[in-house]
Design a protein around this motif. Sequence first.
Motif, PDB file in Angstrom:
ATOM      1  N   VAL A  92       1.014  -1.226   0.045  1.00 18.86           N
ATOM      2  CA  VAL A  92       0.158  -0.035   0.011  1.00 18.86           C
ATOM      3  C   VAL A  92       0.858   1.216  -0.005  1.00 18.86           C
ATOM      4  CG1 VAL A  92      -1.726   1.303   0.959  1.00 18.86           C
ATOM      5  CG2 VAL A  92      -1.757  -1.327   1.127  1.00 18.86           C
ATOM      6  N   GLU A  93       0.761   2.078  -1.121  1.00 20.99           N
ATOM      7  CA  GLU A  93       1.883   3.224  -1.121  1.00 20.99           C
ATOM      8  C   GLU A  93       1.297   4.127  -0.121  1.00 20.99           C
ATOM      9  OE1 GLU A  93       2.905   4.453  -4.993  1.00 20.99           O
ATOM     10  OE2 GLU A  93       3.600   6.277  -4.375  1.00 20.99           O
ATOM     11  N   ARG A  94       2.161   4.801   0.626  1.00 26.77           N
ATOM     12  CA  ARG A  94       2.084   5.684   1.927  1.00 26.77           C
ATOM     13  C   ARG A  94       0.787   4.924   2.719  1.00 26.77           C
ATOM     14  NH1 ARG A  94       6.488   8.011   0.557  1.00 26.77           N
ATOM     15  NH2 ARG A  94       6.532   8.953  -1.227  1.00 26.77           N
ATOM     16  N   GLY A  95       0.912   3.558   3.004  1.00 25.10           N
ATOM     17  CA  GLY A  95       0.046   2.987   3.860  1.00 25.10           C
ATOM     18  C   GLY A  95       0.662   2.668   5.339  1.00 25.10           C
TER      19      GLY A  95
ATOM     20  N   VAL B 141      -3.094   4.954  -7.414  1.00 25.83           N
ATOM     21  CA  VAL B 141      -3.319   5.846  -8.896  1.00 25.83           C
ATOM     22  C   VAL B 141      -1.735   5.769  -9.547  1.00 25.83           C
ATOM     23  CG1 VAL B 141      -4.842   7.293  -7.866  1.00 25.83           C
ATOM     24  CG2 VAL B 141      -2.340   7.744  -7.340  1.00 25.83           C
ATOM     25  N   ASN B 142      -0.837   5.136  -8.671  1.00 23.75           N
ATOM     26  CA  ASN B 142       0.440   4.917  -9.511  1.00 23.75           C
ATOM     27  C   ASN B 142       0.162   3.541 -10.128  1.00 23.75           C
ATOM     28  OD1 ASN B 142       1.903   7.219  -9.048  1.00 23.75           O
ATOM     29  ND2 ASN B 142       2.591   6.716  -7.172  1.00 23.75           N
ATOM     30  N   VAL B 143      -0.341   3.162 -11.213  1.00 22.73           N
ATOM     31  CA  VAL B 143      -0.574   1.827 -11.825  1.00 22.73           C
ATOM     32  C   VAL B 143       0.308   1.189 -12.395  1.00 22.73           C
ATOM     33  CG1 VAL B 143      -2.326   0.625 -13.041  1.00 22.73           C
ATOM     34  CG2 VAL B 143      -2.922   2.998 -12.156  1.00 22.73           C
TER      35      VAL B 143
ATOM     36  N   VAL C 171      -7.519   8.583 -12.734  1.00 25.58           N
ATOM     37  CA  VAL C 171      -6.284   8.718 -13.649  1.00 25.58           C
ATOM     38  C   VAL C 171      -5.294   9.673 -13.051  1.00 25.58           C
ATOM     39  CG1 VAL C 171      -5.323   8.947 -15.897  1.00 25.58           C
ATOM     40  CG2 VAL C 171      -7.649   8.349 -15.559  1.00 25.58           C
ATOM     41  N   LYS C 172      -4.093   9.447 -12.947  1.00 29.69           N
ATOM     42  CA  LYS C 172      -2.954  10.108 -12.611  1.00 29.69           C
ATOM     43  C   LYS C 172      -2.417  10.045 -13.720  1.00 29.69           C
ATOM     44  CE  LYS C 172       1.100  10.272  -9.604  1.00 29.69           C
ATOM     45  NZ  LYS C 172       1.818   9.897  -8.093  1.00 29.69           N
ATOM     46  N   ALA C 173      -1.965  11.148 -14.533  1.00 28.08           N
ATOM     47  CA  ALA C 173      -1.467  11.189 -15.742  1.00 28.08           C
ATOM     48  C   ALA C 173      -0.349  12.431 -15.810  1.00 28.08           C
ATOM     49  CB  ALA C 173      -2.537  11.651 -17.008  1.00 28.08           C
TER      50      ALA C 173
ATOM     51  N   TRP D 166      -9.947  12.607 -12.790  1.00 29.56           N
ATOM     52  CA  TRP D 166      -8.633  13.161 -13.342  1.00 29.56           C
ATOM     53  C   TRP D 166      -7.892  13.777 -12.589  1.00 29.56           C
ATOM     54  CZ3 TRP D 166      -7.022  11.371 -17.974  1.00 29.56           C
ATOM     55  CH2 TRP D 166      -5.824  11.781 -18.651  1.00 29.56           C
ATOM     56  N   ARG D 167      -6.831  13.487 -12.010  1.00 30.54           N
ATOM     57  CA  ARG D 167      -6.054  14.229 -10.931  1.00 30.54           C
ATOM     58  C   ARG D 167      -5.316  15.443 -11.551  1.00 30.54           C
ATOM     59  NH1 ARG D 167      -2.573  11.388  -7.875  1.00 30.54           N
ATOM     60  NH2 ARG D 167      -3.322  12.059  -5.803  1.00 30.54           N
ATOM     61  N   ALA D 168      -5.488  16.470 -10.765  1.00 30.22           N
ATOM     62  CA  ALA D 168      -4.571  17.760 -10.996  1.00 30.22           C
ATOM     63  C   ALA D 168      -3.402  17.896 -10.372  1.00 30.22           C
ATOM     64  CB  ALA D 168      -5.482  19.104 -10.732  1.00 30.22           C
TER      65      ALA D 168
ATOM     66  N   VAL E  61      -8.640  17.526  -7.275  1.00 30.48           N
ATOM     67  CA  VAL E  61      -7.693  18.642  -6.768  1.00 30.48           C
ATOM     68  C   VAL E  61      -7.103  18.271  -5.258  1.00 30.48           C
ATOM     69  CG1 VAL E  61      -7.047  21.220  -6.583  1.00 30.48           C
ATOM     70  CG2 VAL E  61      -8.842  20.420  -8.207  1.00 30.48           C
ATOM     71  N   LYS E  62      -6.096  18.187  -5.217  1.00 35.74           N
ATOM     72  CA  LYS E  62      -5.531  18.139  -3.773  1.00 35.74           C
ATOM     73  C   LYS E  62      -5.901  19.193  -2.764  1.00 35.74           C
ATOM     74  CE  LYS E  62      -1.660  14.730  -4.243  1.00 35.74           C
ATOM     75  NZ  LYS E  62      -0.378  14.409  -3.876  1.00 35.74           N
ATOM     76  N   HIS E  63      -6.145  19.242  -1.536  1.00 35.93           N
ATOM     77  CA  HIS E  63      -6.707  20.510  -1.063  1.00 35.93           C
ATOM     78  C   HIS E  63      -5.470  21.494  -1.031  1.00 35.93           C
ATOM     79  CE1 HIS E  63      -4.568  19.777   2.860  1.00 35.93           C
ATOM     80  NE2 HIS E  63      -4.548  18.820   2.495  1.00 35.93           N
TER      81      HIS E  63
ATOM     82  N   MET F 278       0.751  22.071  -2.629  1.00 36.93           N
ATOM     83  CA  MET F 278       1.776  21.383  -2.856  1.00 36.93           C
ATOM     84  C   MET F 278       1.483  19.904  -2.783  1.00 36.93           C
ATOM     85  SD  MET F 278       4.246  23.465  -3.241  1.00 36.93           S
ATOM     86  CE  MET F 278       5.728  22.721  -2.740  1.00 36.93           C
ATOM     87  N   ASP F 279       1.428  19.276  -1.300  1.00 43.28           N
ATOM     88  CA  ASP F 279       1.158  17.953  -1.220  1.00 43.28           C
ATOM     89  C   ASP F 279       0.912  17.487   0.104  1.00 43.28           C
ATOM     90  OD1 ASP F 279       1.164  15.340  -1.779  1.00 43.28           O
ATOM     91  OD2 ASP F 279       3.356  14.959  -2.220  1.00 43.28           O
ATOM     92  N   PHE F 280      -0.278  17.779   0.601  1.00 35.62           N
ATOM     93  CA  PHE F 280      -0.717  17.270   2.034  1.00 35.62           C
ATOM     94  C   PHE F 280       0.026  17.607   3.223  1.00 35.62           C
ATOM     95  CE2 PHE F 280      -2.331  13.593  -0.864  1.00 35.62           C
ATOM     96  CZ  PHE F 280      -3.866  14.202  -1.027  1.00 35.62           C
TER      97      PHE F 280
ATOM     98  N   GLN G  17      -1.656   9.101   6.782  1.00 38.06           N
ATOM     99  CA  GLN G  17      -0.810  10.273   7.410  1.00 38.06           C
ATOM    100  C   GLN G  17       0.623  10.260   6.970  1.00 38.06           C
ATOM    101  OE1 GLN G  17      -3.170   9.070  11.351  1.00 38.06           O
ATOM    102  NE2 GLN G  17      -1.247  10.770  11.786  1.00 38.06           N
ATOM    103  N   GLU G  18       0.474  10.298   5.597  1.00 40.40           N
ATOM    104  CA  GLU G  18       1.995  10.522   5.010  1.00 40.40           C
ATOM    105  C   GLU G  18       2.822  11.665   5.618  1.00 40.40           C
ATOM    106  OE1 GLU G  18       2.130  11.063   0.660  1.00 40.40           O
ATOM    107  OE2 GLU G  18       4.385  11.212   0.732  1.00 40.40           O
ATOM    108  N   TYR G  19       2.372  12.648   5.689  1.00 36.97           N
ATOM    109  CA  TYR G  19       3.135  13.892   6.143  1.00 36.97           C
ATOM    110  C   TYR G  19       2.587  14.165   7.506  1.00 36.97           C
ATOM    111  CZ  TYR G  19       4.794  14.430   1.308  1.00 36.97           C
ATOM    112  OH  TYR G  19       5.406  14.102   0.135  1.00 36.97           O
TER     113      TYR G  19
END
Length: 686
Positions: free
Chosen positions: A162-165, A205-207, A284-286, A321-323, A362-364, A367-369, A395-397
């Motif tokens: 699990v990524e970041r699990g 999402v990283n497939v 989709v994470k593109a 579709w992820r931003a 869109v992430k809130h 940057m990144d959580f 709780q990655e960060y």
Amino acid sequence: PDGVHPAWLPPEAFRAIGSRRTLVRGDGPLVDTVRDEVTLACVRYGGRVRHPLPGGRDGPGPPPDLVLALRSAGPLPAVAETVLAGFGAIGDEGFVVARHDGVTVVLADEPAGLLYGLFHVVRLGERAFGAAVPAEHHRPATRRRMLDHWDNVDVHPVMGQVERGYAGGSLFWRDGVLREDLSRVRAYGRLLAACGVNAVAVNNVNVHATEASLLTDRLGDVAAIAAELRPYGIRVHLSVRFSSPVVLGGPPTADPLDEDVRKWWAAVTERVYARIPDFGGYVVKADSEGQPGPFTYGRSHADGANALADALEPFGGVVHWRAFVYDHRQDWRDRATDRARAAHDHFVPLDGLFRGNVILQVKHGPMDFQVREPVSPVVAAMPATRLAVELQVTQEYTGQQRHVCYLAPMWSDVLGFRPWGPAGPAVARLAAGAAGDGGGLVAVSNAGDDPYWTGHPLAQANLYAFGRLAWAPGADPATILDEWIDLTFAPSAPGGLERLRPTLHAIMDDSWRTYERYTAPLGVGFMVRPGHHYGPDVDGYEYTPWGTYHFADRDGVGVDRTRATGTGFTGQYPPPWSEVYERLERCPDELLLFFHHVPYGHVLRNGSTVIQHIYDTHFAGAEQVAEARSLWERLAGTGSVDPALHARVKALIDEQLRCAEEWRDQINAYFFRKSGVPDAHGRRIP
Ligand code: GCW
């Protein structure tokens, strides 16, 4: 399932219902779920479920204490008709609840509403059967309330399964195949329904290669998961690789404007719906962090998203579709490139070009959580696009489920933020859409196959709170915590919650701010160990291509994102925030270093200097963890909490304190060495 903590649905949570007489009226699979839940509770606690006779009349016996009925279920008991009088549409997932003439009545237009009404009564417990209460209408604020799993089928060499699990392995897969026993998936769906979640994306999402084939060869896995979640009103979504046609034996290109590619997506999607008729859609994470995307073919993200949307459209599916698109190979020497700008720069020009069944996720924050970020300006900049706001429950960060960090207060701030100032709509409203057709709320799940579901037992509260806030964004985080405490702990604390409740509030209410105090200061973010992101490493990302810098030198710290002298990011906000963030004297302290590079002696609005604030908050944060630890220790042996759970939390709080002290010392030492400014209170800085 055996050996698994019941989280917020221990059997005793159903005691109030299970010891009464209930009439369930209506048909359909979700009504069956309601009936089964009530029946199970009654078997346990001696109550009765009354079955209507053919023709809609109610069976013999004394009148029920609780009526759970679909409005369409034929002639309703008189008390239900009374409650309903004057009510128009209750809505797809809504319910009306009242206590009238000694009967508790829950009514819904649709089966899903009845299910949510049942869990509402569960939350109320005995209170549901007390004094008369006039009819209340409950409805979710957002249509889709979704959890994304970053689960892989295989164990990834770097990211694990699990990524970041931080809660063990996947609930769905084990040893490279779908788990044989999916009873835990069903239990998970039940927990999610009880807090209001109605959609789950099952994979990362990283497939990677194996997981790409969930769309085709391994579709059976997805169908089996969907079958477990369906009885709880949860639809399944799938993360797909943009290059699926190429990697799954279709045309040799994934160009979204290529006719064969479009036909391939249409055919594959048709097969998905043949197998899973209520399939939700694709995530989709593109063109992000190495994932393939439309840029490879010189196409836009609108072209990319629309190709998949067209394939889903005939079946009512959506594309999330992820931003989260930015340059992760930027040159740290280049001060003009600003990762915070990326989503807005990429997507705002595309507003109005997406199909109606595309949801831009869109992430809130920009940057990144991070523990503290401003709200992403994208949320206010795309009026012609359906937007979903993405939160991170995992709780990655924020301490990786080793630290107590109750995130509901942060989410509540985000959801309540008004991009156009007090007169404009809040983020929650934008995600819901003015006409209820917005993209909704999404969060990355923190659940895994850990016996407590979430690694840290207290992290269950975050999962619960996400669902509750997605349903009712205005709900008070402390009240949500109380709900969670009542459901989770009341039944197993025969001595009552007198000790436990205040302890949990003392430890959890402010834990997000505590975490903020001992980690990266004033909104500057990161300063974590690269790669796994746990623990401090102030310069860990400073000279890397990832775009996450703090620019500390001997004179000052922070990122100049102003229009006047910086990257211009502040200009992505509408007024008043474009001005508030631009101006040093107006910028909120907690975001100061996100927007400005300032000298250490700069005086904050709270009257302290930046450097002294750094010292003070880091000493205070670590101290608060020490206090939390002793509060928790004092519960030992009091019978207010199960000893095994107590021990698990105890071990984790020990680690949290160790880590918080390391953060405190590294951050303080780093800034003392850079600035040469001593602590005004002469405390020890290593
Ligand atoms: O927060 C970052 C994580 C990545 C993640 C990425 C994303 C799934 O470090 O592990 O990838 O965000 O949201 O796509």
